[in-house]
Design a protein around this motif. Structure first.
Motif, PDB file in Angstrom:
ATOM      1  N   VAL A 483       6.147  -4.632 -26.144  1.00 51.38           N
ATOM      2  CA  VAL A 483       5.232  -4.004 -27.111  1.00 51.38           C
ATOM      3  C   VAL A 483       4.521  -5.060 -27.949  1.00 51.38           C
ATOM      4  N   ARG A 484       5.263  -6.074 -28.405  1.00 54.82           N
ATOM      5  CA  ARG A 484       4.637  -7.107 -29.238  1.00 54.82           C
ATOM      6  C   ARG A 484       3.658  -7.956 -28.418  1.00 54.82           C
ATOM      7  N   LEU A 485       3.963  -8.182 -27.123  1.00 51.50           N
ATOM      8  CA  LEU A 485       3.015  -8.914 -26.283  1.00 51.50           C
ATOM      9  C   LEU A 485       1.736  -8.093 -26.117  1.00 51.50           C
ATOM     10  N   GLN A 486       1.874  -6.744 -25.987  1.00 51.27           N
ATOM     11  CA  GLN A 486       0.677  -5.883 -25.910  1.00 51.27           C
ATOM     12  C   GLN A 486      -0.145  -6.002 -27.195  1.00 51.27           C
ATOM     13  N   GLN A 487       0.557  -6.053 -28.333  1.00 50.12           N
ATOM     14  CA  GLN A 487      -0.168  -6.158 -29.603  1.00 50.12           C
ATOM     15  C   GLN A 487      -0.985  -7.444 -29.643  1.00 50.12           C
ATOM     16  N   VAL A 488      -0.387  -8.578 -29.154  1.00 50.27           N
ATOM     17  CA  VAL A 488      -1.113  -9.849 -29.130  1.00 50.27           C
ATOM     18  C   VAL A 488      -2.332  -9.731 -28.228  1.00 50.27           C
ATOM     19  N   LEU A 489      -2.136  -9.167 -27.035  1.00 49.73           N
ATOM     20  CA  LEU A 489      -3.246  -9.053 -26.087  1.00 49.73           C
ATOM     21  C   LEU A 489      -4.340  -8.141 -26.637  1.00 49.73           C
ATOM     22  N   VAL A 490      -3.944  -7.057 -27.318  1.00 50.67           N
ATOM     23  CA  VAL A 490      -4.938  -6.144 -27.903  1.00 50.67           C
ATOM     24  C   VAL A 490      -5.755  -6.882 -28.953  1.00 50.67           C
ATOM     25  N   ASN A 491      -5.065  -7.668 -29.814  1.00 50.02           N
ATOM     26  CA  ASN A 491      -5.778  -8.386 -30.867  1.00 50.02           C
ATOM     27  C   ASN A 491      -6.746  -9.420 -30.289  1.00 50.02           C
ATOM     28  N   VAL A 492      -6.276 -10.221 -29.322  1.00 50.39           N
ATOM     29  CA  VAL A 492      -7.097 -11.303 -28.799  1.00 50.39           C
ATOM     30  C   VAL A 492      -8.275 -10.750 -28.007  1.00 50.39           C
ATOM     31  N   ILE A 493      -8.022  -9.755 -27.136  1.00 50.86           N
ATOM     32  CA  ILE A 493      -9.111  -9.211 -26.324  1.00 50.86           C
ATOM     33  C   ILE A 493     -10.096  -8.432 -27.206  1.00 50.86           C
ATOM     34  N   SER A 494      -9.589  -7.742 -28.271  1.00 52.62           N
ATOM     35  CA  SER A 494     -10.490  -7.035 -29.186  1.00 52.62           C
ATOM     36  C   SER A 494     -11.410  -8.023 -29.905  1.00 52.62           C
ATOM     37  N   ASN A 495     -10.845  -9.189 -30.310  1.00 44.43           N
ATOM     38  CA  ASN A 495     -11.681 -10.213 -30.940  1.00 44.43           C
ATOM     39  C   ASN A 495     -12.739 -10.725 -29.972  1.00 44.43           C
ATOM     40  N   ALA A 496     -12.368 -10.875 -28.689  1.00 46.08           N
ATOM     41  CA  ALA A 496     -13.333 -11.316 -27.684  1.00 46.08           C
ATOM     42  C   ALA A 496     -14.440 -10.279 -27.520  1.00 46.08           C
ATOM     43  N   ALA A 497     -14.053  -8.992 -27.558  1.00 43.50           N
ATOM     44  CA  ALA A 497     -15.062  -7.940 -27.447  1.00 43.50           C
ATOM     45  C   ALA A 497     -16.004  -7.967 -28.648  1.00 43.50           C
ATOM     46  N   ASP A 498     -15.455  -8.203 -29.850  1.00 43.76           N
ATOM     47  CA  ASP A 498     -16.311  -8.322 -31.035  1.00 43.76           C
ATOM     48  C   ASP A 498     -17.282  -9.491 -30.880  1.00 43.76           C
ATOM     49  N   ALA A 499     -16.813 -10.613 -30.251  1.00 43.69           N
ATOM     50  CA  ALA A 499     -17.641 -11.812 -30.144  1.00 43.69           C
ATOM     51  C   ALA A 499     -18.815 -11.626 -29.191  1.00 43.69           C
ATOM     52  N   VAL A 500     -18.631 -10.827 -28.104  1.00 47.37           N
ATOM     53  CA  VAL A 500     -19.703 -10.699 -27.111  1.00 47.37           C
ATOM     54  C   VAL A 500     -20.556  -9.458 -27.337  1.00 47.37           C
ATOM     55  N   GLU A 501     -20.210  -8.597 -28.310  1.00 50.42           N
ATOM     56  CA  GLU A 501     -20.962  -7.354 -28.514  1.00 50.42           C
ATOM     57  C   GLU A 501     -22.410  -7.678 -28.905  1.00 50.42           C
TER      58      GLU A 501
END
Length: 598
Positions: A483-501
């Motif tokens: 679960v905590r690894l999912q949280q890390v992946l959600v945070n990092v990939i969400s930041n990447a999505a914010d960067a390319v939007e």
């Protein structure tokens, strides 16, 4: 007094040590002497019976019966040359009773024996009288040293000639050079005939008296070689024979061992320099003296240490009493200090517990903040399946009324698929929102990424971002909490999505590979990258570059601490071709079956 004792010790000790090393050297030289004698005897005995065998050959007997027959001479010459080559001897030749040589193995050589007269040689004189003969000498024709075997040639009861067999001794002599020992062979007159030291050849170790010189010249044993007496002085050390030989580089003393060979009538001598023996004796004596000095010094030091020990023990007793008094005073002080330290430790433990609880609350707050941001999009995700389910339900009722049951069943199956999709989304959100426990275990990156995509699919769709996965043919397994690894992946990939939007290139590349026992997971976007001014603060709590209401600034800070708890590391850098790269290093759990870690 002391100098006299030391002088007596060195005199007496030197004699004992020299005697011991002289005995050892004598035993070693004796072994070398026996080997040299055995080698000489073995080499000569190989040829002892050959002259009689050759003398019994028919061609040789016919030759001595008709010595003037040219054909018999030619046949005998060829035969002797062939036998000489097979036996690897020096020379073989046939001599008439008057001493003239009529056939030889070297008949066609520049120093042929044919026509030479050897009646003066002792070996010829003994053989012509019917005896087997031996003789060693320097050849008067060939000027080569050798050992001669001679046998009479008989035809019936008459002696018609002598067969002579000459053996080369250079091969044995050459093996004596360059060793630890000096080996030489001397004749009864004391003249050295063979030696590993060429400068000693034809030197005499006995005085060259007129009688000795006359006997040597009568047999012409050494042809025209120049004889000279060596500067030798003989003496003894106890039962050992010693010889001092003067030379250009000074005098050398040798231990001498000799063996007389009666059949050959010569003496084999082995010499060993005594300088090394005396040096060993001196070294041993010096070592004993040094040992005695060290032992005496040790005794003196021991006595001195005992005196100091007694004095020290008395001082320690006095110091112990003083120490006990001070210890009692310090013990009381330490008791008070320990009490204060225990109180401070209790306060620090309470503070640490509160800090851990605060950190856990921040992680959960970050999750809930993320869920709050997702709520609008998730409402859309749920409304679409619900609207579709309503449509399929109304359509199914109409189809049933019209008797089209198969089409109605298909609509019902579609409704079931929509319900499963909503349940999956709800399950992932529930797992994401709950607090994880602290257990770590093997987690497959493939499964963790699938669950992560279920959660952030709405964010990727909202940013119109394209996620490219490259986890390899066999996705790695890492040591983490699911679960905590999912949280890390959600945070990092969400930041990447914010960067390319809103950009032209909206690709997000996720790749994994193994490196030196670790698993490296990278998330790269094609956005503007991480500004240098904030690179060092990007993982600080509450630090964000987003607008008001779009983030708490906890996502990357929480992710950094989660990865650190896993025993890994999280870092960010700019890619050379543009965009940011987040690198996650985790411990590999390859070979282990994934287990529930949450």
């Amino acid at each position: 007094m002391v100098p006299l004792i030391i002088f007596a010790f060195f005199n007496y000790g030197s004699a004992i040590a020299t005697r011991a090393y002289m005995e050892e050297a004598s035993a070693q030289a004796g072994t070398a002497l026996r080997l040299a004698v055995s080698a000489l005897s073995g080499h000569l005995n190989r040829y002892e019976a050959l002259p009689a065998l050759i003398a019994d050959h028919d061609d040789i007997k016919e030759l001595v019966s008709a010595p003037e027959d040219a054909a018999l001479r030619d046949a005998a010459n060829l035969y002797l040359k062939e036998i000489n080559g097979l036996l690897k001897s020096s020379d073989i030749y046939v001599v008439k009773p008057d001493g003239e040589t009529i056939a030889a193995s070297n008949y066609d050589g520049p120093a042929s024996f044919v026509g030479q007269n050897f009646s003066y040689r002792p070996y010829f004189q003994d053989a012509v009288e019917g005896r087997q003969a031996r003789f060693y000498a320097l050849g008067t024709t060939s000027l080569k040293r050798g050992y001669y075997f001679a046998a009479p040639i008989r035809t019936g009861a008459d002696i018609r000639g002598v067969i002579v067999f000459k053996v080369d001794i250079d091969m044995i002599e050459s093996s004596w050079g360059g060793g630890e020992y000096k080996i030489f062979v001397s004749d009864p007159e004391g003249i050295i005939f063979m030696s590993g030291s060429p400068e000693w050849l034809y030197g005499a170790i006995l005085p060259l008296t007129a009688d000795r010189v006359a006997r040597t010249e009568a047999s012409r044993r050494y042809a025209n070689a120049r004889l000279a007496a060596l500067p030798v002085t003989r003496h003894h050390f106890e039962q050992h024979e010693l010889m001092t030989l003067a030379g250009e580089r000074g005098s050398s003393e040798y231990l001498v061992l000799s063996h007389y060979m009666p059949a050959e009538d010569w003496t084999v001598n082995v010499l060993m320099e005594t300088s090394s023996i005396r040096a060993q004796a001196r070294t041993a004596l010096a070592a004993v003296f040094l040992f005695l000095c060290i032992a005496g010094l040790a005794v003196a030091v021991l006595r001195q240490r005992r005196a100091r020990l007694a004095e020290r023990m008395q001082m320690q007793a006095e110091a112990r009493n003083e120490l006990e008094r001070r210890v009692e005073e310090r013990t009381a002080d330490l008791a008070r200090v320990n009490s204060r330290i225990e109180e401070e430790i209790a306060e620090r433990r309470l503070t640490e517990q509160q800090l851990r609880q605060t950190q856990a609350d921040l992680i959960q707050a970050g999750k809930l903040a993320g869920l709050g941001q997702m709520s609008a999009a998730l409402s859309h995700e749920f409304n679409q399946p619900l609207a579709a389910a309503k449509t399929y339900t109304d359509s199914a009722s109409v189809l049933i009324d019209r008797g089209r049951t198969e089409e109605a069943r298909d609509n019902i199956r579609r409704i079931g698929g929509l319900i499963d999709r909503m349940a999956a989304i709800s399950r992932h959100l529930r797992n994401f929102a709950r607090k994880p426990n602290e257990k770590l275990g093997p987690v497959s990156l493939d499964e963790a990424m699938r669950d992560t995509l279920e959660i952030i699919a709405w964010r990727l769709k909202a940013a119109d971002a394209e996620l490219l996965l490259a986890l390899g043919p066999r996705p790695p397994v890492v040591r983490a909490g699911s679960v905590r690894l999912q949280q890390v992946l959600v945070n990092v990939i969400s930041n990447a999505a914010d960067a390319v939007e809103g950009l032209d290139d909206r690709r997000i590349e996720v790749s994994a590979f193994e490196e030196a026992g670790k698993v490296v997971l990278t998330v790269r976007d094609h956005g503007p990258g991480v500004p240098a001014a904030i690179a060092e603060r990007i993982f600080d709590p509450f630090f964000t570059t987003k607008g008001v209401g779009k983030g708490l600034g906890l996502g990357l800070s929480i992710s950094y601490n989660i990865i650190k708890d896993f025993g890994g590391s999280l870092g960010a850098a700019n890619h050379p071709e543009g965009g940011a790269v987040f690198r996650i290093d985790l411990q590999s759990a390859a070979g282990l079956m994934p287990e529930a870690a949450e």
